[in-house]
Write an enzyme that holds these catalytic residues in place. Sequence first.
Site, PDB file in Angstrom:
ATOM      1  N   ARG A  53       0.855  -1.180   0.000  1.00 44.70           N
ATOM      2  CA  ARG A  53       0.000   0.000   0.000  1.00 44.70           C
ATOM      3  C   ARG A  53       0.889   1.227   0.000  1.00 44.70           C
ATOM      4  O   ARG A  53       2.100   1.130   0.138  1.00 44.70           O
ATOM      5  CB  ARG A  53      -1.001   0.016   1.170  1.00 44.70           C
ATOM      6  CG  ARG A  53      -0.698  -0.809   2.375  1.00 44.70           C
ATOM      7  CD  ARG A  53       0.397  -0.273   3.241  1.00 44.70           C
ATOM      8  NE  ARG A  53       0.181   1.121   3.580  1.00 44.70           N
ATOM      9  CZ  ARG A  53       1.118   2.016   3.722  1.00 44.70           C
ATOM     10  NH1 ARG A  53       2.391   1.679   3.574  1.00 44.70           N
ATOM     11  NH2 ARG A  53       0.848   3.258   4.037  1.00 44.70           N
ATOM     12  N   GLY A  54       0.278   2.371  -0.227  1.00 49.40           N
ATOM     13  CA  GLY A  54       1.043   3.581  -0.484  1.00 49.40           C
ATOM     14  C   GLY A  54       1.110   3.784  -1.981  1.00 49.40           C
ATOM     15  O   GLY A  54       1.455   2.867  -2.744  1.00 49.40           O
ATOM     16  N   ALA A  55       0.776   4.990  -2.430  1.00 49.90           N
ATOM     17  CA  ALA A  55       0.627   5.226  -3.860  1.00 49.90           C
ATOM     18  C   ALA A  55       1.852   4.821  -4.684  1.00 49.90           C
ATOM     19  O   ALA A  55       1.720   4.109  -5.690  1.00 49.90           O
ATOM     20  CB  ALA A  55       0.262   6.696  -4.108  1.00 49.90           C
ATOM     21  N   ARG A  90      -7.771  -0.624  -6.944  1.00 47.53           N
ATOM     22  CA  ARG A  90      -7.993   0.449  -5.979  1.00 47.53           C
ATOM     23  C   ARG A  90      -8.187   1.751  -6.760  1.00 47.53           C
ATOM     24  O   ARG A  90      -7.328   2.116  -7.569  1.00 47.53           O
ATOM     25  CB  ARG A  90      -6.825   0.576  -4.993  1.00 47.53           C
ATOM     26  CG  ARG A  90      -6.616  -0.673  -4.141  1.00 47.53           C
ATOM     27  CD  ARG A  90      -5.744  -0.403  -2.938  1.00 47.53           C
ATOM     28  NE  ARG A  90      -6.399   0.470  -1.988  1.00 47.53           N
ATOM     29  CZ  ARG A  90      -5.804   0.980  -0.905  1.00 47.53           C
ATOM     30  NH1 ARG A  90      -4.541   0.715  -0.670  1.00 47.53           N
ATOM     31  NH2 ARG A  90      -6.459   1.764  -0.082  1.00 47.53           N
ATOM     32  N   GLN A 203      -2.271   1.980  10.209  1.00 46.35           N
ATOM     33  CA  GLN A 203      -0.978   1.958   9.522  1.00 46.35           C
ATOM     34  C   GLN A 203       0.096   2.732  10.277  1.00 46.35           C
ATOM     35  O   GLN A 203       1.278   2.427  10.170  1.00 46.35           O
ATOM     36  CB  GLN A 203      -1.111   2.521   8.107  1.00 46.35           C
ATOM     37  CG  GLN A 203      -1.994   1.699   7.185  1.00 46.35           C
ATOM     38  CD  GLN A 203      -3.374   2.323   7.067  1.00 46.35           C
ATOM     39  OE1 GLN A 203      -3.944   2.801   8.051  1.00 46.35           O
ATOM     40  NE2 GLN A 203      -3.935   2.323   5.869  1.00 46.35           N
ATOM     41  N   ASP A 244      -2.127  10.294  -1.838  1.00 42.41           N
ATOM     42  CA  ASP A 244      -2.461   9.256  -2.805  1.00 42.41           C
ATOM     43  C   ASP A 244      -2.864   9.843  -4.147  1.00 42.41           C
ATOM     44  O   ASP A 244      -2.766   9.182  -5.165  1.00 42.41           O
ATOM     45  CB  ASP A 244      -3.582   8.372  -2.256  1.00 42.41           C
ATOM     46  CG  ASP A 244      -3.095   7.482  -1.137  1.00 42.41           C
ATOM     47  OD1 ASP A 244      -2.744   6.332  -1.421  1.00 42.41           O
ATOM     48  OD2 ASP A 244      -3.042   7.939   0.017  1.00 42.41           O
ATOM     49  N   ASN A 254      -5.573  12.097   0.790  1.00 45.15           N
ATOM     50  CA  ASN A 254      -4.709  11.226   1.585  1.00 45.15           C
ATOM     51  C   ASN A 254      -5.580  10.404   2.520  1.00 45.15           C
ATOM     52  O   ASN A 254      -6.804  10.526   2.548  1.00 45.15           O
ATOM     53  CB  ASN A 254      -3.680  12.065   2.363  1.00 45.15           C
ATOM     54  CG  ASN A 254      -2.561  11.221   2.949  1.00 45.15           C
ATOM     55  OD1 ASN A 254      -1.950  10.418   2.246  1.00 45.15           O
ATOM     56  ND2 ASN A 254      -2.286  11.390   4.229  1.00 45.15           N
ATOM     57  N   LYS A 255      -4.959   9.558   3.307  1.00 43.64           N
ATOM     58  CA  LYS A 255      -5.666   8.657   4.203  1.00 43.64           C
ATOM     59  C   LYS A 255      -6.677   9.411   5.064  1.00 43.64           C
ATOM     60  O   LYS A 255      -6.418  10.515   5.528  1.00 43.64           O
ATOM     61  CB  LYS A 255      -4.660   7.927   5.089  1.00 43.64           C
ATOM     62  CG  LYS A 255      -5.257   6.915   6.043  1.00 43.64           C
ATOM     63  CD  LYS A 255      -6.082   5.857   5.326  1.00 43.64           C
ATOM     64  CE  LYS A 255      -5.303   5.077   4.308  1.00 43.64           C
ATOM     65  NZ  LYS A 255      -6.116   4.051   3.607  1.00 43.64           N
TER      66      LYS A 255
END
Length: 366
Positions: A53-55, A90, A203, A244, A254-255
């Site tokens: 995960r993470g762009a 995603r 996370q 992201d 973002n998250k």
Amino acid sequence: MLVDGKAYRSIWLAADGKTVEIIDQTLLPFQFQVARLASLGDAARAIRDMQVRGAPLIGATAAYGVWLGLLQGTTDAHLRQIADELVACRPTAVNLRWAVERMLSLLLPLPEASRREAALAEAGLICDEDVRTNEAIGQHGSALIEAIWRKKGEQGEVNLLTHCNAGWLATVDWGTALAPVYAAAARGIPVHVWVDETRPRNQGASLTAWELGKAGIDHHLIADNAGGHLMQHGMVDLCIVGSDRTTASGDVCNKIGTYLKALAAHANQVPFYVALPGSTVDWRLRDGLAEIPIEERSQDEVRYMQGEDAGGMVRRLAIAPKQTGAFNPAFDVTPAHLVSGLITERGVCAASLEGLGSLFPEQLHD
């Protein structure tokens, strides 16, 4: 980065030359385990289930996923099917589509017989570029940290707050939001990080805290709701988060929970920076709230938590009544006016079309 003295990237070509290996992030911090991706399905599942995960890392994994898919066929139709399957994994992180489109633009004009070799080489190139990009982000961002440290008279630590995980585990190496922390520490600047737990998947607690611990960086885990209190009491010198997807006008996706941190920072005059590679900018978009698709994930991520019990067993526990439903948007959008600046591989700029255009003039269109 180093894990118990051994250097790792978050994704790499396996020694057999036929598969790809990743660090399975769903098992951290309790188990450090390498997982093997041997097919397009494995790559898609790793992205969808957040083993990666993470762009930036999602993009790198997608690039290798294209190569793995080509092992089963190299026709135009199959290549487009591979691309569609990966992009659907995603919807929010723009690097996924960016990497797949980059692979398509390279591979479609090539003869079928040369596509596999070219795909493997390009996936490796994307990974190497990501490492260099994030190291540059770290150098530009560490200058901001050093300026605060010197303004404080070089007394004590620079207190930084971050949200989610935008460290090396979210990229191929170095990270985005944490790259300036690692670079500053390497230059001898004392840094302390307030680590948001980042519900619902935690996370921050499971990944960022683990990373910082392995790197020997001073840090404390905090409940997501504590950040505003710390800012009110002068305990945060600056915030740095990742992204992201960022619009051409500087809106940052973002998250989930990032927007609330930006509001608290704005109210307390705390600088709020976003670190991202140029590949995370979606130059087609201008209005983040209206145009960025927000992924909605399983309600069970909210209704359950995973942790290690006193006996060392990792367990999944319900935290809500069984009949209670949950709504789980994975991201939120922070409007550009709340962002102090964007830290990119080409420098720091204002969160605006003009600011981004000054660093990436080739992306501007009439």
